[in-house]
Design an enzyme around this catalytic site. Structure first.
Site: not given
Ligand code: 0O2
Ligand code: 0O2
Length: 268
Positions: A21, A23, A26, A55, A139, A148, A151
């Site tokens: 949806k 994509k 876009r 868990r 989410e 990104n 992160a």
């Molecule tokens: P993954 O592997 O990316 O899915 P909680 O979900 O309870 O741990 P909270 O604060 O209730 O935490 O939820 P929140 O803030 O919505 O965060 C959920 C997700 O946001 C995380 O999922 C991350 O994807 C991203 N996120 C939140 N805080 C950070 C951070 O400090 N650094 C980075 N890199 N990502 C963050 P997951 O499951 O932790 O990770």
């Molecule tokens: P399009 O039309 O070029 O965007 P998927 O199942 O492959 O759709 P997944 O596995 O969740 O999605 O994530 P994936 O494969 O890492 O990336 C999804 C889409 O984001 C791919 O394009 C990637 O080319 C694009 N992508 C990932 N990282 C970057 C980045 O750093 N910059 C840009 N511009 N694109 C990125 P699609 O959807 O295959 O085709």
């Protein structure tokens, strides 16, 4: 005992549907030769962390479904911070139609202690599987490319240090989060320039793809001479490399598209 494979089916489907949806939005902007606030979309591969979290908390299936918002998740990446708010509006327009917004977390205005910035929307999403209708929580994370970048790196380090990142690295991460934020602010100041350039590029690439499609259509109905004539004219335009002639080049491409459109309409 949770049968994860079955339990995750509606969540995996939700991720796939949401990705399509977003994509599609876009792609629609691009087809209309308009600037897209969405750069790319990915699904979140959170399964191992979800299983671990569930868990640790001792959740049952029902508790996971009711309490864990991020079993299903997608990430939407934008070029500029402003684009994030446009994407939020696009999602809000769907509220009550194909999704229901539960609440939002603005980690851009209220960055996390780690330095993390993103905008999160928690939604309820109806998904139909062979088992029938399920309404699942999902989410949507919306962030700029710079947010990104940060992160992604911070996440890998968190994984490596099992969330106990050494203080010296944590400080460097906080500093780099600010540098990423400054980069977003700098980029905002040249946003209009970038958007104009990208729109021009999309307009041109849409014209080129129309010309190629129309020429193929003429060939398919046996209008080979006409097709050859336009192929040659198109090649001649493409060979213009002088920047001063960019305007002429664009106008000629427009003319070719228009002439071909009329010819193809006559054939159909
Ligand atoms: P993954 O592997 O990316 O899915 P909680 O979900 O309870 O741990 P909270 O604060 O209730 O935490 O939820 P929140 O803030 O919505 O965060 C959920 C997700 O946001 C995380 O999922 C991350 O994807 C991203 N996120 C939140 N805080 C950070 C951070 O400090 N650094 C980075 N890199 N990502 C963050 P997951 O499951 O932790 O990770
Ligand atoms: P399009 O039309 O070029 O965007 P998927 O199942 O492959 O759709 P997944 O596995 O969740 O999605 O994530 P994936 O494969 O890492 O990336 C999804 C889409 O984001 C791919 O394009 C990637 O080319 C694009 N992508 C990932 N990282 C970057 C980045 O750093 N910059 C840009 N511009 N694109 C990125 P699609 O959807 O295959 O085709």
């Amino acid at each position: 005992m949770i049968y994860w494979r079955d339990f995750l089916i509606p969540y995996e489907q939700t991720v796939e549907e949401l990705k399509i949806k977003i994509k599609s939005l876009r792609d629609e902007f691009r087809k209309r030769s308009e600037y897209s606030p969405i750069e790319f979309v990915t699904g979140r591969e959170a399964v191992p962390s979800i299983i671990e979290k569930a868990r640790n908390l001792g959740y049952s299936e029902d508790e996971i479904a009711m309490r864990m918002e991020d079993v299903a998740g997608i990430r939407i990446m934008c070029q500029f911070e402003d684009d994030i708010y446009k994407v939020i509006e696009l999602i809000k327009e769907r509220d009550g139609i194909d999704l229901e917004i539960q609440y939002e977390k603005n980690y851009i205005e209220n960055k996390k202690d780690s330095g993390y910035r993103s905008y999160h929307m928690i939604i309820k999403y109806p998904v139909i599987t062979v088992e029938g209708l399920s309404v699942v929580l999902a989410e949507i994370q919306i962030r700029t490319l710079a947010m990104n970048f940060w992160a992604t790196i911070e996440h890998s380090l968190n994984y490596k240090y099992k969330s106990n990142i050494p203080e010296i690295i944590a400080e460097k991460l906080k500093k780099s989060a600010e540098a990423a934020y400054q980069l977003d602010q700098e980029m905002l100041s040249i946003r209009d320039e970038v958007v104009d350039a990208q729109e021009l590029f999309t307009i041109k690439s849409n014209m080129v793809s129309k010309i190629i499609t129309y020429i193929n259509m003429l060939e398919n109905v046996g209008e080979n001479e006409t097709a050859f004539y336009y192929r040659k004219r198109f090649e001649d335009v493409e060979n213009i490399v002088d920047e001063k002639n960019e305007g002429l080049k664009e106008q000629t491409l427009k003319n070719i598209v228009e002439e071909l459109r009329v010819l193809v309409d006559e054939q159909m």
